[in-house]
Design an enzyme around this catalytic site. Structure first.
Site, PDB file in Angstrom:
ATOM      1  N   LEU A  48      43.882  27.578  39.711  1.00  4.39           N
ATOM      2  CA  LEU A  48      43.941  28.919  40.161  1.00  4.39           C
ATOM      3  C   LEU A  48      44.662  29.868  39.079  1.00  4.39           C
ATOM      4  O   LEU A  48      45.505  29.480  38.564  1.00  4.39           O
ATOM      5  CB  LEU A  48      44.779  28.980  41.344  1.00  4.39           C
ATOM      6  CG  LEU A  48      44.560  30.211  42.427  1.00  4.39           C
ATOM      7  CD1 LEU A  48      43.245  30.329  42.785  1.00  4.39           C
ATOM      8  CD2 LEU A  48      45.570  30.176  43.547  1.00  4.39           C
ATOM      9  N   ASP A  49      43.798  30.799  38.523  1.00  2.00           N
ATOM     10  CA  ASP A  49      44.315  31.691  37.469  1.00  2.00           C
ATOM     11  C   ASP A  49      45.825  32.262  37.645  1.00  2.00           C
ATOM     12  O   ASP A  49      46.104  32.529  38.754  1.00  2.00           O
ATOM     13  CB  ASP A  49      43.569  32.793  37.026  1.00  2.00           C
ATOM     14  CG  ASP A  49      42.012  32.123  36.733  1.00  2.00           C
ATOM     15  OD1 ASP A  49      41.999  31.029  36.130  1.00  2.00           O
ATOM     16  OD2 ASP A  49      40.980  32.851  36.800  1.00  2.00           O
ATOM     17  N   PRO A  50      46.503  32.579  36.706  1.00  5.75           N
ATOM     18  CA  PRO A  50      47.859  32.926  36.858  1.00  5.75           C
ATOM     19  C   PRO A  50      47.772  34.115  37.403  1.00  5.75           C
ATOM     20  O   PRO A  50      48.737  34.641  38.296  1.00  5.75           O
ATOM     21  CB  PRO A  50      48.442  33.370  35.582  1.00  5.75           C
ATOM     22  CG  PRO A  50      47.756  31.984  34.706  1.00  5.75           C
ATOM     23  CD  PRO A  50      46.424  32.032  35.353  1.00  5.75           C
ATOM     24  N   LEU A  51      46.882  35.149  37.295  1.00  5.97           N
ATOM     25  CA  LEU A  51      46.766  36.459  38.086  1.00  5.97           C
ATOM     26  C   LEU A  51      46.334  36.402  39.468  1.00  5.97           C
ATOM     27  O   LEU A  51      46.238  37.190  40.117  1.00  5.97           O
ATOM     28  CB  LEU A  51      45.677  37.354  37.105  1.00  5.97           C
ATOM     29  CG  LEU A  51      46.253  37.661  35.922  1.00  5.97           C
ATOM     30  CD1 LEU A  51      45.158  38.656  35.218  1.00  5.97           C
ATOM     31  CD2 LEU A  51      47.658  38.734  35.987  1.00  5.97           C
ATOM     32  N   ALA A  52      45.638  35.062  40.027  1.00  6.11           N
ATOM     33  CA  ALA A  52      45.420  35.094  41.383  1.00  6.11           C
ATOM     34  C   ALA A  52      46.457  34.421  42.011  1.00  6.11           C
ATOM     35  O   ALA A  52      47.443  33.658  41.490  1.00  6.11           O
ATOM     36  CB  ALA A  52      44.354  34.052  41.224  1.00  6.11           C
TER      37      ALA A  52
END
Length: 326
Positions: A48-52
């Site tokens: 899961l991306d850091p911005l998510a």
């Protein structure tokens, strides 16, 4: 004198269904959870991306053997597409690469939905973990290269509009393994002629887990340290020293989801303790019981409700492929 061996941690097993906050990377989250539980082994079931934000299932101990089954599960995302700009990363992190003054109506967006539902071909983002000639696409992209990433087949069960505003649309998507939500935003923006990128992304579910399984870092920290009456130790401290601390892990272990929950997709058979012992030694056993399946490519065997093994059932025999510690 020989060097004292470093302790590896506790042999704790189960799933932490973490509600990952924005700003934390998946690897960082796994390290944090492993440290909180002082676990021997940990891994996650889908980056899961850091911005998510949202659901990041993290497996501890024996549960790491079930990671592939969770990775293959359907996922639900709630995401916002900001119209008018395309960005290099297809989200807020990268610089703007294309702009348009045009904005779509809700009717314009709704007309597109059937095109992005069902089995479709999708090209992953330039900034993705896809390997190109042995290198990660995001590493090449950071060096300024534009790489040719071949499209691949994905499956989208549904794509719904939750809310539409002039500059953005909020969607919910249920999709299969390998789907890039950032690519959906990019491609829909191009189709609409207005460009688009992800401005907010939250993973709501990863099959078989649900939002009821969510646990936050704060809840885990409270369970781990709240009743101890002392300050939290430095997470950079030696894990071996932390294990030696007189701490009761009962509260935090109580927040784990059982390892077997990851295998809800498989037929389940109950076996005796004697059969469990034989299976853990790698031996096949006869499956008894009127309702027991005669054939199954994959099934899981349990004894007293605890997972014993994953294996195949052939001609009424359970043949173990992967066994779990008792």
């Amino acid at each position: 004198m020989g060097r004292r061996g470093k302790k590896k941690g506790r042999p704790v097993s189960g799933w932490v269904v973490l509600d990952k906050p924005v700003g934390m990377g998946s690897t960082e989250a796994v390290s944090k959870i492993k440290w909180l539980f002082q676990a021997e082994k940990a891994g996650h079931a889908g980056t899961l991306d850091p911005l998510a934000s949202g659901m990041l299932p993290i497996a501890l101990g024996e549960a790491t053997k079930t990671v592939p089954y969770v990775q293959d599960g359907a996922k639900i995302y709630r995401f916002t597409v900001a119209w008018g700009q395309e960005r290099s990363t297809d989200d807020l992190e990268g610089p703007v690469t294309k702009e348009a003054d045009q904005r779509p109506s809700e009717a314009d967006v709704r007309v597109l939905l059937p095109k992005y539902t069902g089995v479709i071909m999708q090209t992953p983002p330039q900034f993705s973990a896809i390997k190109i000639a042995g290198e990660r696409a995001y590493d090449l992209a950071r060096e300024g290269e534009t790489v040719d990433i071949p499209p691949r087949e994905i499956e989208i069960g549904r794509l719904d509009i939750i809310e539409h505003k002039p500059d953005q649309t909020i969607f919910e998507v249920e999709c299969g393994k390998g789907t890039y939500v950032r690519s959906l935003a990019r491609d829909m923006g191009r189709d609409l002629g207005c460009f688009g990128h992800i401005s907010e992304l939250r993973r709501v579910e990863v099959e078989p887990f649900t939002p009821e399984d969510f646990v936050t870092i704060a809840e885990l920290e409270a369970a781990r340290f709240g009743a101890q009456g002392h300050d939290k130790p430095d997470p950079e401290a030696d894990a071996a020293d932390a294990v030696e601390m007189p701490i009761d892990f009962g509260a935090i272990d109580g927040l784990l989801v059982d390892t077997s929950a990851a295998l809800d997709c498989l037929p389940r058979i109950a076996i005796s303790d004697d059969a469990a012992t034989k299976i853990r030694l790698g031996n096949p056993v006869i499956i008894r019981g009127r309702d027991a399946p005669v054939e199954a490519e994959e099934a899981c065997a349990t004894a007293r409700g605890k997972l014993v093994a994953i294996g195949a059932i052939e001609q009424g025999m359970f043949k173990p492929k992967r066994v779990f510690a008792g």
